[in-house]
Design a protein around this motif. Structure first.
Motif, PDB file in Angstrom:
ATOM      1  N   VAL A   1       0.870  -1.175   0.000  1.00  0.00           N
ATOM      2  CA  VAL A   1       0.000   0.000   0.000  1.00  0.00           C
ATOM      3  C   VAL A   1       0.905   1.223   0.000  1.00  0.00           C
ATOM      4  CG1 VAL A   1      -1.745   1.296   1.274  1.00  0.00           C
ATOM      5  CG2 VAL A   1      -1.826  -1.206   1.245  1.00  0.00           C
ATOM      6  N   ASN A   2       0.815   2.015  -1.061  1.00  0.00           N
ATOM      7  CA  ASN A   2       1.634   3.225  -1.197  1.00  0.00           C
ATOM      8  C   ASN A   2       3.117   2.939  -0.990  1.00  0.00           C
ATOM      9  OD1 ASN A   2      -0.628   4.822  -1.688  1.00  0.00           O
ATOM     10  ND2 ASN A   2      -0.946   5.192   0.483  1.00  0.00           N
TER      11      ASN A   2
ATOM     12  N   ILE B   1       2.349  -4.114   3.961  1.00  0.00           N
ATOM     13  CA  ILE B   1       1.462  -4.221   5.114  1.00  0.00           C
ATOM     14  C   ILE B   1       1.334  -5.701   5.459  1.00  0.00           C
ATOM     15  CG2 ILE B   1      -0.847  -3.753   6.013  1.00  0.00           C
ATOM     16  CD1 ILE B   1       0.819  -1.238   5.300  1.00  0.00           C
TER      17      ILE B   1
ATOM     18  N   TRP C   1      -8.503  -4.013   9.705  1.00  0.00           N
ATOM     19  CA  TRP C   1      -7.427  -3.131   9.228  1.00  0.00           C
ATOM     20  C   TRP C   1      -7.946  -2.202   8.144  1.00  0.00           C
ATOM     21  CZ3 TRP C   1      -5.084  -1.999   4.632  1.00  0.00           C
ATOM     22  CH2 TRP C   1      -3.916  -1.229   4.710  1.00  0.00           C
ATOM     23  N   GLU C   2      -8.715  -2.765   7.189  1.00  0.00           N
ATOM     24  CA  GLU C   2      -9.235  -1.943   6.091  1.00  0.00           C
ATOM     25  C   GLU C   2     -10.214  -0.886   6.597  1.00  0.00           C
ATOM     26  OE1 GLU C   2     -10.710  -4.872   3.365  1.00  0.00           O
ATOM     27  OE2 GLU C   2      -8.745  -5.068   2.391  1.00  0.00           O
TER      28      GLU C   2
ATOM     29  N   ARG D   1     -10.161   0.524   9.565  1.00  0.00           N
ATOM     30  CA  ARG D   1      -9.360   1.544  10.251  1.00  0.00           C
ATOM     31  C   ARG D   1      -8.669   2.452   9.236  1.00  0.00           C
ATOM     32  NH1 ARG D   1      -6.533  -1.608  13.571  1.00  0.00           N
ATOM     33  NH2 ARG D   1      -4.829  -1.854  12.106  1.00  0.00           N
ATOM     34  N   GLU D   2      -8.105   1.877   8.183  1.00  0.00           N
ATOM     35  CA  GLU D   2      -7.461   2.677   7.144  1.00  0.00           C
ATOM     36  C   GLU D   2      -8.463   3.572   6.432  1.00  0.00           C
ATOM     37  OE1 GLU D   2      -4.108   3.076   6.133  1.00  0.00           O
ATOM     38  OE2 GLU D   2      -3.967   2.238   8.146  1.00  0.00           O
ATOM     39  N   HIS D   3      -9.659   3.052   6.189  1.00  0.00           N
ATOM     40  CA  HIS D   3     -10.703   3.843   5.543  1.00  0.00           C
ATOM     41  C   HIS D   3     -11.061   5.054   6.415  1.00  0.00           C
ATOM     42  CE1 HIS D   3     -14.263   4.784   3.183  1.00  0.00           C
ATOM     43  NE2 HIS D   3     -14.940   4.853   4.309  1.00  0.00           N
TER      44      HIS D   3
ATOM     45  N   LEU E   1      -9.156   6.502   8.691  1.00  0.00           N
ATOM     46  CA  LEU E   1      -8.022   7.436   8.675  1.00  0.00           C
ATOM     47  C   LEU E   1      -8.033   8.285   7.409  1.00  0.00           C
ATOM     48  CD1 LEU E   1      -5.123   5.211  10.066  1.00  0.00           C
ATOM     49  CD2 LEU E   1      -6.118   7.217  11.153  1.00  0.00           C
ATOM     50  N   LEU E   2      -8.313   7.661   6.270  1.00  0.00           N
ATOM     51  CA  LEU E   2      -8.382   8.397   5.009  1.00  0.00           C
ATOM     52  C   LEU E   2      -9.508   9.426   5.045  1.00  0.00           C
ATOM     53  CD1 LEU E   2      -7.451   8.865   2.103  1.00  0.00           C
ATOM     54  CD2 LEU E   2      -8.981   7.010   1.413  1.00  0.00           C
TER      55      LEU E   2
END
Length: 76
Positions: free
Chosen positions: A17-18, A22, A39-40, A42-44, A46-47
């Motif tokens: 990822v970027n 991960i 995890w996805e 939480r990342e969503h 944060l974005l």
């Protein structure tokens, strides 16, 4: 995203990822699909938070621009 988008090796899911690798382990979630979903999510979130903050910065900059404008018409 879903687990099918990840490389699964034993009890570990891997993904780039970027430019960062991960690694997600099932840990306390009990299963790898649940751990990846957590995890996805939480990342969503944060974005979303970063985009909201960026929107606030842009709005502030536009408001300052409008306040300093000597034009008689609206700044678009």
């Amino acid at each position: 995203m879903a687990l099918r988008d990840w490389d699964v090796v034993g009890e570990v899911a891997l993904r780039q990822v970027n430019g960062q690798e991960i690694i997600v382990r099932r840990g306390v979630h009990g299963s790898l699909p649940v751990a990846v979903a957590v995890w996805e999510a939480r990342e969503h979130q944060l974005l979303q938070d970063r985009l909201i903050e960026l929107g606030r910065l842009v709005d502030g900059a536009m408001n300052r621009l409008r306040a300093r404008s000597t034009r008689t018409g609206p700044v678009v």
